[in-house]
Design a protein around this motif. Structure first.
Motif, mmCIF file in Angstrom:
data_model
loop_
_atom_site.group_PDB
_atom_site.id
_atom_site.type_symbol
_atom_site.label_atom_id
_atom_site.label_comp_id
_atom_site.label_asym_id
_atom_site.label_seq_id
_atom_site.Cartn_x
_atom_site.Cartn_y
_atom_site.Cartn_z
ATOM 1 N N SER A 461 0.824 -1.208 0.000
ATOM 2 C CA SER A 461 0.000 0.000 0.000
ATOM 3 C C SER A 461 0.858 1.258 0.000
ATOM 4 N N SER A 462 2.030 1.189 0.644
ATOM 5 C CA SER A 462 2.923 2.351 0.669
ATOM 6 C C SER A 462 3.488 2.659 -0.704
ATOM 7 N N GLN A 463 3.392 1.700 -1.632
ATOM 8 C CA GLN A 463 3.900 1.891 -2.992
ATOM 9 C C GLN A 463 2.754 1.988 -4.004
ATOM 10 N N GLY A 464 1.550 2.315 -3.519
ATOM 11 C CA GLY A 464 0.427 2.525 -4.431
ATOM 12 C C GLY A 464 -0.450 1.311 -4.672
ATOM 13 N N GLY A 465 -0.250 0.227 -3.908
ATOM 14 C CA GLY A 465 -1.077 -0.959 -4.078
ATOM 15 C C GLY A 465 -2.435 -0.803 -3.429
ATOM 16 N N GLY A 466 -3.350 -1.705 -3.772
ATOM 17 C CA GLY A 466 -4.686 -1.715 -3.199
ATOM 18 C C GLY A 466 -4.980 -3.058 -2.563
ATOM 19 N N THR A 467 -6.243 -3.270 -2.189
ATOM 20 C CA THR A 467 -6.639 -4.521 -1.548
ATOM 21 C C THR A 467 -7.928 -5.051 -2.151
ATOM 22 N N LYS A 468 -8.163 -6.357 -1.944
ATOM 23 C CA LYS A 468 -9.379 -7.038 -2.371
ATOM 24 C C LYS A 468 -9.897 -7.909 -1.232
ATOM 25 N N ASP A 469 -11.201 -8.201 -1.277
ATOM 26 C CA ASP A 469 -11.746 -9.205 -0.379
ATOM 27 C C ASP A 469 -11.288 -10.574 -0.871
ATOM 28 N N THR A 470 -10.978 -11.461 0.078
ATOM 29 C CA THR A 470 -10.501 -12.803 -0.251
ATOM 30 C C THR A 470 -11.554 -13.812 0.184
ATOM 31 N N TRP A 471 -12.038 -14.602 -0.769
ATOM 32 C CA TRP A 471 -13.095 -15.563 -0.487
ATOM 33 C C TRP A 471 -12.536 -16.978 -0.491
ATOM 34 N N VAL A 472 -12.928 -17.753 0.510
ATOM 35 C CA VAL A 472 -12.727 -19.200 0.481
ATOM 36 C C VAL A 472 -14.102 -19.797 0.255
ATOM 37 N N SER A 473 -14.266 -20.404 -0.926
ATOM 38 C CA SER A 473 -15.580 -20.858 -1.371
ATOM 39 C C SER A 473 -15.608 -22.374 -1.515
ATOM 40 N N ASP A 474 -16.806 -22.938 -1.382
ATOM 41 C CA ASP A 474 -16.956 -24.385 -1.571
ATOM 42 C C ASP A 474 -16.468 -24.788 -2.948
#
Length: 475
Positions: A461-474
């Motif tokens: 994030s300090s270098q301009g990155g972002g985030t996503k929700d992480t799903w563990v799905s059946d």
């Protein structure tokens, strides 16, 4: 939607058809108008800003707080993929705790020659103040963040181990909350495992390591350096979710080797401190005398066994990227098993043969400082200018022991909403592993970080990155 050549795509693998866990997401992206996706992305940004979910970037002249960009397209893992990762994470963190207990105790791994003695004993993060001291209930790293990258369907690698004060779990929780608010039907159709239990599991972990005789109703606090710290939002967020006090060093004091918190009703005993203050600043009597962030006498109370510090003092030696290069041997030494999770092949520049190899291939490799973090102080050879490469060459020749090098991996990509279009962006994954006196716990998923710049491999994030929700799905 398209793929990055040569990179495994989380949605479509190396082909064009949606992988099983992504079928619902693929259908959703195809059925949802692009302008609606963009509207939802703008709504998420507005809600995050209104909630105050920000972080600071050190060294910026304006000193402004920023949002970590959030992408609404989730990263999805199958239950079977996660089960394998979870087994590997538990194995690795158990080995890390065994390693820390050993190097501050009998030093069997050093006597056996598995890890070079000087690499540990001369490490700046090796704290002589706690040599021979076992922390409360014997746990060193209660909260670990293990960074994973993927290069193929079954190919996951550990990029680094964060055993001191790993951050990012608040964004994991807030990302899920945002997806539940914006796309509840999609979450329901995908049958996603919950992550909302993390604060309860963290609190259970902290309670489990309270000093003997204080287990029934231990006093627990979160110790923060203050609101100028880049992760202050997370400190306050976790304290609130656990229902414990958020304190700074001035809020605590030590009397007769017992830690107390100042309150309007008088002193209240503190038994467990989830500290987000680095070792060097935690006690001016034991470490840096100019620190105003810590608590005078805290180390005396800690060494007397009257307070648990989570994570324990001295865990930074396991954060070191040169130590990381020995993790396969460390896992085998303490568990008697083969590592479930692979290391990225690593050159230790302190070794002459490795240094020659690295210097001859700087334009192909990633070079990192052994004690670096946040994406700072690293060279990504294929994306670096000639001047940057030559500058690193001089650094390596001057202090080779401060660097390791790794091949440039083709990190997996994930569909990402960029300027109204769905495009592939490289991602990594930081699961969070909790270790208490009553066992090891891993919340299904973690924080997916995404490099928003086209082609970039730097997700921080300090270098301009972002985030996503992480799903563990059946499956």
């Amino acid at each position: 939607m398209f793929r990055t050549p040569g990179a495994f795509d989380e949605m479509s693998g190396f082909g064009n058809e949606a992988r099983t866990p992504y079928r619902e997401v693929r259908r959703w992206l195809e059925e949802t108008p692009q302008d609606l996706l963009q509207t939802r992305g703008a709504q998420a940004e507005h809600l995050f800003r209104r909630t105050g979910i920000t972080f600071s970037v050190y060294g910026q002249a304006e000193g402004a707080e920023r949002l970590i960009p959030f992408d609404i397209v989730p990263r999805v893992l199958t239950r079977s993929e996660w089960t394998r990762l979870e087994r590997g994470l538990v194995q690795r963190v158990q080995a890390l705790n065994a390693f820390l207990a050993d190097v501050y105790g009998p030093r069997e791994i050093l006597r056996a020659g598995v890890v070079p003695e000087d690499l540990v004993l001369l490490n700046p993060q090796y704290q002589l103040a706690v040599v021979g001291h076992a922390p409360t209930k014997g746990v060193f790293t209660h909260i670990a963040g293990i960074d994973l990258v993927r290069t193929g369907g079954d190919d996951f690698y550990v990029l680094e181990d964060n055993a001191r004060t790993p951050s990012g779990v608040s964004y994991m929780l807030e990302n899920r909350e945002m997806m539940m608010r914006l796309f509840p039907e999609l979450l329901g159709r995908a049958r996603v495992a919950p992550v909302e239990t993390y604060p309860d599991l963290l609190l259970q972990t902290l309670r489990s390591v309270a000093p003997e005789g204080r287990e029934e109703d231990p006093g627990i606090v979160v110790l923060t350096p203050g609101h100028y710290n880049s992760a202050f939002f997370e400190h306050s967020f976790l304290a609130d979710k656990m229902g414990v006090e958020l304190v700074e060093g001035v809020d605590l004091f030590v009397r007769d080797d017992i830690v107390y918190m100042r309150t309007t009703e008088g002193p209240r005993r503190v038994d467990v401190i989830y500290r987000r203050v680095d070792d060097a600043f935690i006690d001016p009597l034991a470490f840096r005398p100019d620190s105003t962030l810590g608590v005078p006498g805290l180390m005396s109370a800690y060494l007397a066994g009257n307070v648990a510090l989570c994570n324990a003092v001295g865990t930074g030696v396991a954060d070191d990227k040169a130590i990381y290069s020995y993790m396969p041997e460390i896992v085998r030494f303490y568990t008697g098993e083969e590592p479930i999770l692979k290391n990225v092949p690593t050159w230790r520049c302190r070794e002459p043969d490795a240094l020659r190899e690295v210097l001859g291939r700087l334009d192909q490799l990633v070079v990192k400082e052994v004690d670096g973090s946040g994406g700072y102080g690293m060279l990504v050879g294929p994306h670096a200018s000639r001047g940057q490469i030559e500058a690193f060459r001089h650094k390596l020749l001057a202090t080779p022991e401060k660097f390791i090098a790794q091949p440039t991996l083709a990190l997996s990509t994930c569909p990402t909403l960029c300027d109204g279009r769905i495009e592939p962006r490289h991602v990594d994954l930081r699961p969070f592993v909790l270790t208490g006196a009553d066992g090891v716990r891993v919340v299904p998923g973690g924080l997916t970080r995404v490099a928003l710049t086209p082609g970039s491999l730097v997700v921080n994030s300090s270098q301009g990155g972002g985030t996503k929700d992480t799903w563990v799905s059946d499956d």
